[in-house]
Write an enzyme that holds these catalytic residues in place. Structure first.
Site, mmCIF file in Angstrom:
data_model
loop_
_atom_site.group_PDB
_atom_site.id
_atom_site.type_symbol
_atom_site.label_atom_id
_atom_site.label_comp_id
_atom_site.label_asym_id
_atom_site.label_seq_id
_atom_site.Cartn_x
_atom_site.Cartn_y
_atom_site.Cartn_z
ATOM 1 N N SER A 10 60.447 45.432 27.457
ATOM 2 C CA SER A 10 61.524 44.709 26.786
ATOM 3 C C SER A 10 61.126 44.593 25.320
ATOM 4 O O SER A 10 60.091 44.001 24.996
ATOM 5 C CB SER A 10 61.696 43.317 27.405
ATOM 6 O OG SER A 10 62.673 42.581 26.699
ATOM 7 N N ARG A 22 68.354 36.034 15.050
ATOM 8 C CA ARG A 22 69.488 35.678 15.907
ATOM 9 C C ARG A 22 70.596 34.903 15.181
ATOM 10 O O ARG A 22 71.776 35.187 15.375
ATOM 11 C CB ARG A 22 68.997 34.896 17.131
ATOM 12 C CG ARG A 22 68.092 35.715 18.057
ATOM 13 C CD ARG A 22 68.746 37.017 18.446
ATOM 14 N NE ARG A 22 67.949 37.806 19.379
ATOM 15 C CZ ARG A 22 67.588 39.055 19.171
ATOM 16 N NH1 ARG A 22 67.929 39.659 18.036
ATOM 17 N NH2 ARG A 22 66.890 39.725 20.060
ATOM 18 N N ASP A 70 70.492 45.615 28.614
ATOM 19 C CA ASP A 70 71.362 44.505 29.006
ATOM 20 C C ASP A 70 72.803 44.697 28.537
ATOM 21 O O ASP A 70 73.743 44.664 29.339
ATOM 22 C CB ASP A 70 70.820 43.182 28.447
ATOM 23 C CG ASP A 70 69.471 42.810 29.038
ATOM 24 O OD1 ASP A 70 69.219 43.172 30.197
ATOM 25 O OD2 ASP A 70 68.668 42.171 28.340
ATOM 26 N N ASP A 116 66.557 33.429 23.475
ATOM 27 C CA ASP A 116 67.677 33.947 22.692
ATOM 28 C C ASP A 116 69.023 33.387 23.118
ATOM 29 O O ASP A 116 69.936 33.261 22.307
ATOM 30 C CB ASP A 116 67.705 35.477 22.770
ATOM 31 C CG ASP A 116 66.728 36.120 21.811
ATOM 32 O OD1 ASP A 116 66.218 35.411 20.929
ATOM 33 O OD2 ASP A 116 66.470 37.333 21.943
#
Length: 409
Positions: A179, A98, A18, A127
């Site tokens: 992923s 995160r 990404d 996320d």
């Protein structure tokens, strides 16, 4: 947000699929803006190799690689472990990584005078919420760019096509395009064959597991491990004092070798859908088990039961990206109070994916062998239980008497 005003963007950069294509995409769609890549090192190891060079070659003006490993463990992982927080069995490996990353990104964006912050989270995932809530906590007026909510790319296959067309180097291919999210606490796997809940994970396939082996391939001989805790935090492993970070890394080695910490779940995402994921958390599984074991002898009944209730709320806050909220801070204060006497030693036996309790000791233990014994004792008068039962059962008795009286009418 007026695109004409966006001249400098700070990008949350991992070097994965990404974010690799986002750098050229930003320059194409935001007036050839300057892109500053920021990567937070939370223990993803080899994924950081060559990251700065790759970011610069792809079009970034500079690349920060921030070592956040100690902060990640001490300020996020250990408080969550002490809370006993699990989200549907999930040990929150991506969730609590995160906020520490996004916090540093916001700080760098402010210091760099950036016009916006960009992230590569999809519009289907959790996320995006975790990053953006943290950014709002530290840079409340900063515009946020989320390409997955803007571009015409619809799938990871199309992302690969875009990367190939723009000469963006990738470490994945179309056949191994899981992923993944990796840090020193865990590794997650999603996508491909795992999207069908009827498919068994390929634990024994070469290269699928990265942090350990499957229980089938684990040794036939058990491994013992001892952990020392002070006020709920780990301070030593097998008698050797070390930081919580290094304890987790050592537990990853021991747990991985014994097939510990594999989790296959279909979880309920914040955005409303169910998603299937396979997680590797070898050290984390051992740490959670040891801490919980020690609490059984150090916490009184009412405190333990209330803590177990609130651990669900704590886990939901972490999972939903609400780390920097008054409620999470209040719950952490409660947890710290409960941990004042959670000091002692735990021994566990690791064997083919199993964590087996093998002993627990504490100077603050509330467990009394003298009281609990099935043998003769001089402490507990068993005759006292009759009066207790009469009082404890009085409401039930009265209700039964009233019911019987009314049934005769």
């Amino acid at each position: 947000m007026d695109k004409k005003n966006i001249k400098k963007v700070v990008l949350a950069y991992s070097g994965g699929l990404d974010t690799s294509i986002i750098i050229p995409w930003l320059k194409e769609n935001y007036n050839n803006c300057e892109v500053i890549a920021v990567s937070g090192n939370v223990g993803q190891a080899d994924e950081l190799e060559g990251l700065e060079e790759k970011a610069i070659k792809t079009g970034a003006s500079k690349c920060y690689i921030e070592d956040l490993t100690e902060e990640f463990v001490d300020d996020y992982v250990i408080p969550t472990v002490k809370a006993g927080a699990l989200y549907e069995e999930y040990m929150l490996g991506t969730s609590f990584a995160r906020p520490v990353i996004a916090k540093r990104i916001a700080e760098i964006a402010i210091a760099e005078g950036a016009d916006a912050i960009c992230h590569g989270c999809t519009g289907k995932g959790n996320d995006q919420v975790r990053f953006e809530l943290t950014i709002k906590a530290f840079a409340p007026d900063m515009p946020i760019i989320a390409p997955w909510r803007e571009w015409t790319i619809k799938s990871r296959e199309e992302e690969i096509e875009y990367a190939e067309a723009h000469n963006v180097p990738l470490k994945i291919n179309r056949e191994t395009n899981y992923s993944k999210d990796k840090n020193l606490w865990h590794l997650s796997h999603e996508g491909l064959d795992l999207e069908d809940a009827g498919n068994e994970p390929l634990y024994d396939k070469e290269g699928f597991l990265e942090m350990g082996v499957s229980p089938i391939k684990a040794p036939d001989k058990p491994t013992y491990v001892e952990l020392d805790f002070v006020k709920g935090a780990p301070v030593a492993i097998n008698g050797e004092k070390m930081s919580a970070k290094n304890i987790i890394l050592k537990l990853n080695e021991l747990g991985g070798a014994n097939g510990i910490g594999l989790l296959d779940i279909v979880e309920n995402r914040l955005v409303g859908m169910k998603c299937r994921g396979v997680y590797e958390t070898p050290g984390g599984a051992i740490l959670y088990s040891a801490h919980s074991y020690l609490e059984t002898i150090c916490l009184d009944k009412m405190t333990m039961h209330e803590k177990q209730k609130l651990s669900i709320t704590f886990a939901e806050l972490v999972y939903n990206g609400q780390w920097f909220t008054p409620l999470r801070e209040a719950l952490s204060a409660f947890v710290d109070k409960t941990q004042e006497n959670v000091t002692g030693k735990v021994r566990l036996k690791l064997y083919k994916g199993n964590i087996i309790k093998a002993g627990v000791w504490s100077d603050y233990s509330l467990y009394s062998e003298e009281i609990a014994t099935f043998g003769e004792d001089n402490v507990y008068n068993q005759a006292d239980s009759a009066g207790f039962i009469n009082l404890f059962g009085l409401p039930i008795k009265v209700q039964a008497q009233v019911n019987a009286k009314n049934n005769k009418k």
